[in-house]
Write an enzyme that holds these catalytic residues in place. Structure first.
Site: not given
Ligand code: AMP
Length: 115
Positions: A30, A88, A97, A101, A103
């Protein structure tokens, strides 16, 4: 595992993640800042930094990630109502990140358009 990668650390169990699924290739957990009642990140165990780094050899992995999202949506009870899958890529794509990944977002009416 790639040094300093937060998702690699979650996959390795070094920092906690709210896991909803895992197999030999994929881990799903999540999102820590959910934007909807269901917000799950589907992440390959292998460190691929973004879509830009994907190669022909990753075709099956990407397919598995999408099928994984489909099955989690069913588990979460949102499959019939509908949901959104988002990847993204890069700075202007809003990627924060640097570990690929997908979403899975749903559980409410999503009204915002792409962009
Ligand atoms: P993006 O902007 O597509 O790189 O999305 C990265 C996502 O990772 C964001 O929605 C963050 O809220 C989520 N995120 C960052 N750190 C963590 C974590 N430790 N556990 C779960 N989600 C995370």
């Amino acid at each position: 595992m790639t040094d300093g990668c937060i998702f690699c650390r979650i996959i390795a169990g070094e920092i906690p993640g709210d896991l909803v699924y895992q197999d030999s290739e994929i881990v799903a957990f999540r999102d820590v800042h959910p934007v909807a009642p269901t917000h799950v990140l589907i992440v390959p165990r292998k460190h691929v930094s973004s879509v830009r780094e994907l190669a022909e050899a990753d075709v099956e992995l990407i397919g598995r990630m999408v099928l994984c999202a489909k099955s989690i949506a069913e588990q979460e009870g949102i499959a019939e109502r509908g949901y959104r899958l988002v990847v993204n890529c890069g700075a202007e794509g809003g990627q924060l990140v640097q570990h690929l990944h997908l979403h899975l977002v749903g559980g409410r009416q999503l009204t915002d358009s792409i962009g």
